[in-house]
Design an enzyme around this catalytic site. Structure first.
Site, PDB file in Angstrom:
ATOM      1  N   LEU A  70      -0.192  20.769  -3.709  1.00 56.91           N
ATOM      2  CA  LEU A  70       0.040  22.122  -4.207  1.00 56.91           C
ATOM      3  C   LEU A  70       1.515  22.294  -4.585  1.00 56.91           C
ATOM      4  O   LEU A  70       1.851  22.964  -5.564  1.00 56.91           O
ATOM      5  CB  LEU A  70      -0.367  23.149  -3.133  1.00 56.91           C
ATOM      6  CG  LEU A  70      -0.349  24.604  -3.584  1.00 56.91           C
ATOM      7  CD1 LEU A  70      -1.359  24.835  -4.716  1.00 56.91           C
ATOM      8  CD2 LEU A  70      -0.630  25.554  -2.418  1.00 56.91           C
ATOM      9  N   ASP A  71       2.399  21.660  -3.831  1.00 59.52           N
ATOM     10  CA  ASP A  71       3.843  21.744  -4.084  1.00 59.52           C
ATOM     11  C   ASP A  71       4.215  21.246  -5.478  1.00 59.52           C
ATOM     12  O   ASP A  71       5.186  21.722  -6.074  1.00 59.52           O
ATOM     13  CB  ASP A  71       4.606  20.934  -3.027  1.00 59.52           C
ATOM     14  CG  ASP A  71       4.106  19.503  -2.934  1.00 59.52           C
ATOM     15  OD1 ASP A  71       2.886  19.317  -2.721  1.00 59.52           O
ATOM     16  OD2 ASP A  71       4.914  18.568  -3.095  1.00 59.52           O
ATOM     17  N   ARG A  80       0.666   1.595 -12.298  1.00 55.13           N
ATOM     18  CA  ARG A  80       0.500   2.207 -13.624  1.00 55.13           C
ATOM     19  C   ARG A  80       0.773   3.707 -13.560  1.00 55.13           C
ATOM     20  O   ARG A  80       0.393   4.367 -12.593  1.00 55.13           O
ATOM     21  CB  ARG A  80      -0.961   2.032 -14.108  1.00 55.13           C
ATOM     22  CG  ARG A  80      -1.306   0.614 -14.495  1.00 55.13           C
ATOM     23  CD  ARG A  80      -2.758   0.518 -14.946  1.00 55.13           C
ATOM     24  NE  ARG A  80      -3.689   0.652 -13.821  1.00 55.13           N
ATOM     25  CZ  ARG A  80      -5.013   0.589 -13.952  1.00 55.13           C
ATOM     26  NH1 ARG A  80      -5.563   0.428 -15.148  1.00 55.13           N
ATOM     27  NH2 ARG A  80      -5.798   0.683 -12.908  1.00 55.13           N
ATOM     28  N   GLY A  89      -6.031   2.198  -3.091  1.00 51.62           N
ATOM     29  CA  GLY A  89      -4.629   2.255  -2.698  1.00 51.62           C
ATOM     30  C   GLY A  89      -4.405   3.557  -1.960  1.00 51.62           C
ATOM     31  O   GLY A  89      -4.436   4.617  -2.559  1.00 51.62           O
ATOM     32  N   HIS A  90      -4.251   3.482  -0.659  1.00 48.59           N
ATOM     33  CA  HIS A  90      -4.061   4.696   0.131  1.00 48.59           C
ATOM     34  C   HIS A  90      -2.629   4.737   0.647  1.00 48.59           C
ATOM     35  O   HIS A  90      -2.177   3.818   1.292  1.00 48.59           O
ATOM     36  CB  HIS A  90      -5.048   4.727   1.305  1.00 48.59           C
ATOM     37  CG  HIS A  90      -6.461   4.910   0.851  1.00 48.59           C
ATOM     38  ND1 HIS A  90      -7.531   4.748   1.664  1.00 48.59           N
ATOM     39  CD2 HIS A  90      -6.952   5.262  -0.357  1.00 48.59           C
ATOM     40  CE1 HIS A  90      -8.647   4.989   0.973  1.00 48.59           C
ATOM     41  NE2 HIS A  90      -8.317   5.285  -0.250  1.00 48.59           N
ATOM     42  N   ASP A 104      -7.330   8.965  -5.998  1.00 45.45           N
ATOM     43  CA  ASP A 104      -5.935   9.341  -5.757  1.00 45.45           C
ATOM     44  C   ASP A 104      -5.765  10.825  -5.456  1.00 45.45           C
ATOM     45  O   ASP A 104      -4.734  11.415  -5.757  1.00 45.45           O
ATOM     46  CB  ASP A 104      -5.047   8.952  -6.956  1.00 45.45           C
ATOM     47  CG  ASP A 104      -5.192   7.481  -7.262  1.00 45.45           C
ATOM     48  OD1 ASP A 104      -5.131   6.693  -6.304  1.00 45.45           O
ATOM     49  OD2 ASP A 104      -5.395   7.133  -8.426  1.00 45.45           O
ATOM     50  N   GLU A 105      -6.767  11.416  -4.841  1.00 46.34           N
ATOM     51  CA  GLU A 105      -6.675  12.838  -4.503  1.00 46.34           C
ATOM     52  C   GLU A 105      -5.755  13.068  -3.315  1.00 46.34           C
ATOM     53  O   GLU A 105      -5.298  14.194  -3.087  1.00 46.34           O
ATOM     54  CB  GLU A 105      -8.070  13.400  -4.182  1.00 46.34           C
ATOM     55  CG  GLU A 105      -9.059  13.368  -5.341  1.00 46.34           C
ATOM     56  CD  GLU A 105      -9.844  12.073  -5.391  1.00 46.34           C
ATOM     57  OE1 GLU A 105      -9.517  11.143  -4.609  1.00 46.34           O
ATOM     58  OE2 GLU A 105     -10.776  11.979  -6.205  1.00 46.34           O
ATOM     59  N   GLY A 106      -5.540  12.010  -2.541  1.00 42.96           N
ATOM     60  CA  GLY A 106      -4.733  12.169  -1.325  1.00 42.96           C
ATOM     61  C   GLY A 106      -5.577  12.010  -0.069  1.00 42.96           C
ATOM     62  O   GLY A 106      -5.251  12.538   0.989  1.00 42.96           O
ATOM     63  N   LYS A 107      -6.644  11.220  -0.203  1.00 39.91           N
ATOM     64  CA  LYS A 107      -7.540  11.001   0.938  1.00 39.91           C
ATOM     65  C   LYS A 107      -6.827  10.308   2.093  1.00 39.91           C
ATOM     66  O   LYS A 107      -7.049  10.638   3.245  1.00 39.91           O
ATOM     67  CB  LYS A 107      -8.740  10.144   0.510  1.00 39.91           C
ATOM     68  CG  LYS A 107      -9.580  10.772  -0.579  1.00 39.91           C
ATOM     69  CD  LYS A 107     -10.676   9.834  -1.055  1.00 39.91           C
ATOM     70  CE  LYS A 107     -10.187   8.602  -1.777  1.00 39.91           C
ATOM     71  NZ  LYS A 107      -9.603   8.830  -3.102  1.00 39.91           N
ATOM     72  N   THR A 133      -1.885   0.803  -6.323  1.00 40.03           N
ATOM     73  CA  THR A 133      -2.314  -0.595  -6.395  1.00 40.03           C
ATOM     74  C   THR A 133      -1.658  -1.316  -7.569  1.00 40.03           C
ATOM     75  O   THR A 133      -1.249  -2.458  -7.458  1.00 40.03           O
ATOM     76  CB  THR A 133      -3.853  -0.660  -6.502  1.00 40.03           C
ATOM     77  OG1 THR A 133      -4.392  -0.005  -5.350  1.00 40.03           O
ATOM     78  CG2 THR A 133      -4.363  -2.080  -6.540  1.00 40.03           C
ATOM     79  N   GLN A 177     -11.557   5.463  -3.891  1.00 37.29           N
ATOM     80  CA  GLN A 177     -11.805   5.968  -5.256  1.00 37.29           C
ATOM     81  C   GLN A 177     -12.321   7.415  -5.155  1.00 37.29           C
ATOM     82  O   GLN A 177     -12.184   8.032  -4.113  1.00 37.29           O
ATOM     83  CB  GLN A 177     -12.793   5.083  -6.017  1.00 37.29           C
ATOM     84  CG  GLN A 177     -12.243   3.708  -6.384  1.00 37.29           C
ATOM     85  CD  GLN A 177     -12.321   2.699  -5.258  1.00 37.29           C
ATOM     86  OE1 GLN A 177     -13.308   2.596  -4.586  1.00 37.29           O
ATOM     87  NE2 GLN A 177     -11.267   1.940  -5.057  1.00 37.29           N
ATOM     88  N   THR A 211      -8.349  -2.197 -11.985  1.00 41.66           N
ATOM     89  CA  THR A 211      -7.140  -2.552 -11.242  1.00 41.66           C
ATOM     90  C   THR A 211      -6.944  -4.072 -11.244  1.00 41.66           C
ATOM     91  O   THR A 211      -5.979  -4.563 -10.678  1.00 41.66           O
ATOM     92  CB  THR A 211      -7.235  -2.062  -9.784  1.00 41.66           C
ATOM     93  OG1 THR A 211      -8.360  -2.708  -9.170  1.00 41.66           O
ATOM     94  CG2 THR A 211      -7.420  -0.556  -9.714  1.00 41.66           C
TER      95      THR A 211
HETATM   96  P1  IMP Z   1     -11.941  -1.303 -10.627  1.00 39.50           P
HETATM   97  O1  IMP Z   1     -12.535  -0.595  -9.458  1.00 39.50           O
HETATM   98  O2  IMP Z   1     -10.694  -2.049 -10.286  1.00 39.50           O
HETATM   99  O3  IMP Z   1     -12.943  -2.127 -11.373  1.00 39.50           O
HETATM  100  O4  IMP Z   1     -11.476  -0.174 -11.670  1.00 39.50           O
HETATM  101  C1  IMP Z   1     -12.419   0.646 -12.343  1.00 39.50           C
HETATM  102  C2  IMP Z   1     -11.810   2.012 -12.619  1.00 39.50           C
HETATM  103  O5  IMP Z   1     -11.614   2.686 -11.370  1.00 39.50           O
HETATM  104  C3  IMP Z   1     -10.437   1.979 -13.300  1.00 39.50           C
HETATM  105  O6  IMP Z   1     -10.308   3.127 -14.118  1.00 39.50           O
HETATM  106  C4  IMP Z   1      -9.474   2.074 -12.130  1.00 39.50           C
HETATM  107  O7  IMP Z   1      -8.232   2.588 -12.522  1.00 39.50           O
HETATM  108  C5  IMP Z   1     -10.235   3.025 -11.241  1.00 39.50           C
HETATM  109  N1  IMP Z   1      -9.890   2.851  -9.814  1.00 39.50           N
HETATM  110  C6  IMP Z   1     -10.273   1.861  -8.984  1.00 39.50           C
HETATM  111  N2  IMP Z   1      -9.765   2.055  -7.759  1.00 39.50           N
HETATM  112  C7  IMP Z   1      -9.069   3.197  -7.804  1.00 39.50           C
HETATM  113  C8  IMP Z   1      -8.330   3.947  -6.842  1.00 39.50           C
HETATM  114  O8  IMP Z   1      -8.234   3.612  -5.660  1.00 39.50           O
HETATM  115  N3  IMP Z   1      -7.741   5.090  -7.289  1.00 39.50           N
HETATM  116  C9  IMP Z   1      -7.858   5.518  -8.571  1.00 39.50           C
HETATM  117  N4  IMP Z   1      -8.544   4.858  -9.500  1.00 39.50           N
HETATM  118  C10 IMP Z   1      -9.139   3.711  -9.131  1.00 39.50           C
HETATM  119 MG    MG Z   2      -5.057   5.672  -4.506  1.00 39.85          MG
END
Ligand code: IMP
Ligand code: MG
Length: 437
Positions: free
Chosen positions: A341-342, A312, A45-46, A18-21, A309, A233, A136
């Protein structure tokens, strides 16, 4: 910024995802010909915002919104056809054109089945406190586990030999039913023939996309097309190098590009490491700079830190240069993109973690032992904050001095040049930092 000179590039997160890719890929994509997803599946989730319109992508590469760009989902990924086809349908309804021209799917990708989701959920539910991963629940972990087992994995190519597929899936589902009943007391068995027929229907709907993506990629490389490899990820969630076992189940770091996409490692020229100006994490696992107070809450609210995704709330904390520095060491970024940064506007002071302490002693490296990381206390360097909102800044020298200093500190700590800065969710809210400034 001269993107054409970057050559084949991968965009990789240096934190816990979730860095903002998605946004950076979207900003860069007009300079590229192909966007490639090389690992992960519908757990990703992008979020891409175009002219105020928000798109959340899970299976599809972020280049899908650009009609000229070819998008590839390669062999290192896992594919949930129901999610993929649902996503395609909803994008089509919003006017996005998707065809066999702009979407290519590897016949080597592994298929995700409903029982994978069921396994993911049940395993989490049964785990004792402290052992939950916080997945997820999209079935990605069990699908990769089946792949590695070599007994229960099913690849996309198998959909196109229906008789064999029926037989194999029948066997596999019989095994899954026995497993789910024995382990979790699941009373309702999965209907093998309904599942098989459903997947054979998906196969027809996907047929025009499916191919050997390694051939198309090597052709694209030979024709000197410029390729963009989109990480899912973050590096700290990588199965080999992340905070195991609180990780995802694939090689989400830069190392996963060549193996997941099926390209020679030497064909990659640039690596964009994406970092958020602070740190977030969803799910369980160590997070030394986590702020469980009103500061963390403020970052969450102003950064809209809720999972794309799963919805949460993300855990939030200050920038951790030990963790991101470790990720940078594995990644070798040629460029850094600093996101959100904002979001840090309005703090009197901002903090950056530059070391850890554990048991009264300094911990100089990012430890392998996740449980010792859980005890680590952050040592902060405090920097002056800035009041101004940054959403309208378009040049580096328009940023307040303290914000410039903060960005430069991150670049120095990670030993790489910051070349892009995001000051808001929209494509336009991006600053390109010139060389020789
Ligand atoms: P899984 O990949 O669904 O098995 O999740 C394993 C871990 O990776 C959990 O802590 C998820 O929240 C995290 N995770 C999986 N996909 C993402 C993503 O796209 N962004 C942030 N965390 C993720
Ligand atoms: Mg994401």
């Amino acid at each position: 910024m001269d993107f054409r000179s970057l050559g084949n590039t991968c965009v990789v997160g240096l934190q816990w995802g979730d860095e903002g890719k998605g946004k950076i890929v979207d900003v860069m994509v007009e300079h590229y010909d192909v966007v490639v997803r090389y690992s992960g599946g519908p757990n990703a989730g992008h979020t891409v915002v175009v002219k105020g319109d928000k798109f959340a992508l899970h299976q599809l590469p972020s280049g899908i919104l650009h009609p000229r760009v070819r998008n590839m989902i390669t062999g290192g990924t896992v594919l949930d056809p129901a999610v993929l086809l649902g996503e395609i349908e909803s994008l089509r309804q919003r006017g996005v054109v998707i065809s066999g021209e702009n979407l290519r799917i590897s016949d080597r990708a592994h298929l995700l089945f409903p029982y994978h989701r069921q396994q993911d959920m049940l395993a989490e539910r049964a785990a004792l406190p402290g052992s939950k991963i916080g997945t997820t629940a999209r079935g990605v972990g069990p699908c990769y586990a089946d792949k590695v087992s070599r007994r229960w994995g099913v690849r996309v190519c198998e959909l196109y030999a229906p008789e064999r597929f029926r037989r194999r899936l029948g066997e596999i589902i019989a095994h899954k039913n026995a497993y789910l009943a024995a382990l979790y007391d699941v009373r309702e068995p999965i209907d093998a023939s309904a599942t098989t027929e459903e997947y054979l229907t998906f196969a027809e709907q996907m047929r025009s996309f499916v191919c050997d993506t390694t051939i198309e990629l090597s052709q694209a490389i030979a024709e000197r097309r410029q390729l963009l490899f989109e990480g899912a990820q973050g590096s700290l969630l990588d199965i080999d190098h992340g905070t195991y076992p609180f990780v995802t189940s694939a090689s989400s770091g830069a190392g996963g590009v060549a193996s997941g996409a099926g390209i020679p490692p030497t064909s990659l020229k640039s690596v964009v490491g994406v970092i958020k100006a602070y740190t977030t994490r969803v799910g369980e696992g160590p997070f030394p700079t986590e702020l469980r107070d009103h500061v963390g809450e403020r970052i969450r609210e102003s950064g809209r830190e809720y999972g794309t995704t799963t919805g949460r709330p993300r855990r939030c904390g200050w920038f951790d240069a030990v963790a991101a520095g470790y990720a940078a060491r594995l990644t070798g970024p040629t460029h850094l993109a600093v996101m959100h940064l904002d979001t840090l506007s309005g703090f009197e002071q901002v903090q950056v973690c530059v070391a850890y302490r554990a048991g009264g002693r300094a911990l100089n490296t990012f430890p392998a032992d996740t449980y010792s990381l859980m005890e680590a206390e952050p040592v902060y360097e405090t920097l002056p904050g800035w009041k101004e909102s940054l959403g309208a800044c378009r040049r580096f020298d328009e940023l307040p001095r303290a914000a410039r200093n903060f960005v430069e500190t991150l670049g120095r700590l990670l030993s790489a040049p910051v070349t892009m800065i995001s000051v808001g969710p929209d494509r336009e809210q991006t600053i390109f930092v010139d060389k020789g400034r």
